[in-house]
Design an enzyme around this catalytic site. Sequence first.
Site, PDB file in Angstrom:
ATOM      1  N   LYS A   1       0.811  -1.197   0.000  1.00 18.54           N
ATOM      2  CA  LYS A   1       0.000   0.000   0.000  1.00 18.54           C
ATOM      3  C   LYS A   1       0.852   1.258   0.000  1.00 18.54           C
ATOM      4  CE  LYS A   1      -2.904  -2.315   3.365  1.00 18.54           C
ATOM      5  NZ  LYS A   1      -3.209  -2.326   4.784  1.00 18.54           N
TER       6      LYS A   1
ATOM      7  N   ASP B   1      14.396  -0.834   0.395  1.00 22.80           N
ATOM      8  CA  ASP B   1      15.175  -1.132   1.606  1.00 22.80           C
ATOM      9  C   ASP B   1      16.122  -2.285   1.265  1.00 22.80           C
ATOM     10  OD1 ASP B   1      16.124  -1.627   4.127  1.00 22.80           O
ATOM     11  OD2 ASP B   1      14.191  -1.739   5.116  1.00 22.80           O
TER      12      ASP B   1
ATOM     13  N   PHE C   1      13.860   4.954  10.714  1.00 27.73           N
ATOM     14  CA  PHE C   1      12.475   4.509  10.553  1.00 27.73           C
ATOM     15  C   PHE C   1      11.628   5.671  10.064  1.00 27.73           C
ATOM     16  CE2 PHE C   1       9.893   0.772  11.599  1.00 27.73           C
ATOM     17  CZ  PHE C   1       8.704   1.243  11.068  1.00 27.73           C
ATOM     18  N   VAL C   2      11.295   5.654   8.784  1.00 30.76           N
ATOM     19  CA  VAL C   2      10.568   6.793   8.201  1.00 30.76           C
ATOM     20  C   VAL C   2       9.096   6.458   7.973  1.00 30.76           C
ATOM     21  CG1 VAL C   2      12.511   7.969   7.145  1.00 30.76           C
ATOM     22  CG2 VAL C   2      11.429   6.114   5.906  1.00 30.76           C
TER      23      VAL C   2
HETATM   24  C1  PRP Z   1       7.431  -1.921   2.569  1.00 33.48           C
HETATM   25  C2  PRP Z   1       7.574  -0.869   1.497  1.00 33.48           C
HETATM   26  C3  PRP Z   1       8.153  -1.638   0.349  1.00 33.48           C
HETATM   27  C4  PRP Z   1       9.007  -2.676   1.034  1.00 33.48           C
HETATM   28  C5  PRP Z   1      10.447  -2.243   0.981  1.00 33.48           C
HETATM   29  O1  PRP Z   1       6.247  -2.606   2.307  1.00 33.48           O
HETATM   30  O2  PRP Z   1       6.329  -0.295   1.165  1.00 33.48           O
HETATM   31  O3  PRP Z   1       7.153  -2.268  -0.414  1.00 33.48           O
HETATM   32  O4  PRP Z   1       8.553  -2.763   2.391  1.00 33.48           O
HETATM   33  O5  PRP Z   1      11.261  -3.162   1.620  1.00 33.48           O
HETATM   34  P1  PRP Z   1      12.304  -4.103   0.883  1.00 33.48           P
HETATM   35  O6  PRP Z   1      13.044  -3.280  -0.130  1.00 33.48           O
HETATM   36  O7  PRP Z   1      13.196  -4.535   2.025  1.00 33.48           O
HETATM   37  O8  PRP Z   1      11.568  -5.252   0.274  1.00 33.48           O
HETATM   38  P2  PRP Z   1       5.392  -3.382   3.411  1.00 33.48           P
HETATM   39  O9  PRP Z   1       5.575  -4.848   3.236  1.00 33.48           O
HETATM   40  O10 PRP Z   1       5.660  -2.805   4.766  1.00 33.48           O
HETATM   41  O11 PRP Z   1       3.901  -3.071   2.951  1.00 33.48           O
HETATM   42  P3  PRP Z   1       3.156  -1.676   2.709  1.00 33.48           P
HETATM   43  O12 PRP Z   1       3.612  -1.135   1.381  1.00 33.48           O
HETATM   44  O13 PRP Z   1       1.725  -2.069   2.688  1.00 33.48           O
HETATM   45  O14 PRP Z   1       3.498  -0.746   3.852  1.00 33.48           O
END
Ligand code: PRP
Length: 188
Positions: free
Chosen positions: A46, A110, A159-160
Amino acid sequence: MENNMSKDIEKILFSEEQLKNRVKEVGAEISRDYRDKNPLLVGILKGSIVFMADLIRAVDIPCQIAFLSVRSYGLKAASSGKIDMDGDIDYALGTRAEGRHIILVEDILDTALTLNTVSNRIKELNPASVKICALLDKQVQRNIDLLADYKCFDVENEFVVGYGLDYAQNYRNLPYIGVLKREVYSGD
Ligand code: PRP
């Protein structure tokens, strides 16, 4: 600061104004690079929703949009290492990826595991090209060799939250990006 979520924010990294200006620049780059290519911008849910909404209005060439839902499992305050992406991707996109110029739109890179997984799955469908547009690029050591083709800002390993980015599903509606106070997530 104007609302009660802001008490949990250590400092503001990117203001509404900075985000608006930079997203406009990136939208202009994409418009220039994809003229006559009718790109398909695919937002990863999301976290990408706010960025995506602003980015597409900064793109002034014909384009289409789609979204993919990708789940990652594991620790709440860190990237998990396991990505779940089920089902028929064309069906999830609502359009065929074959032959299309695809731009994956992500809030934050990340470990890059999410985008690496999504990008590999999409490439199986024979698109014309696949590029990555990330709002934030976390400055961390990565095992995965993947770079953003377009990005708005680099961030340190902090942590952003805000502008789509969450902690435990909260703070996505903050209009700026800030660093979350450690005490808010230190129990995780
Ligand atoms: C977070 C972010 C990216 C991913 C990045 O998603 O939105 O999609 O992690 O991390 P990575 O590069 O280590 O894979 P999350 O799974 O928290 O879901 P969200 O987008 O619904 O917040």
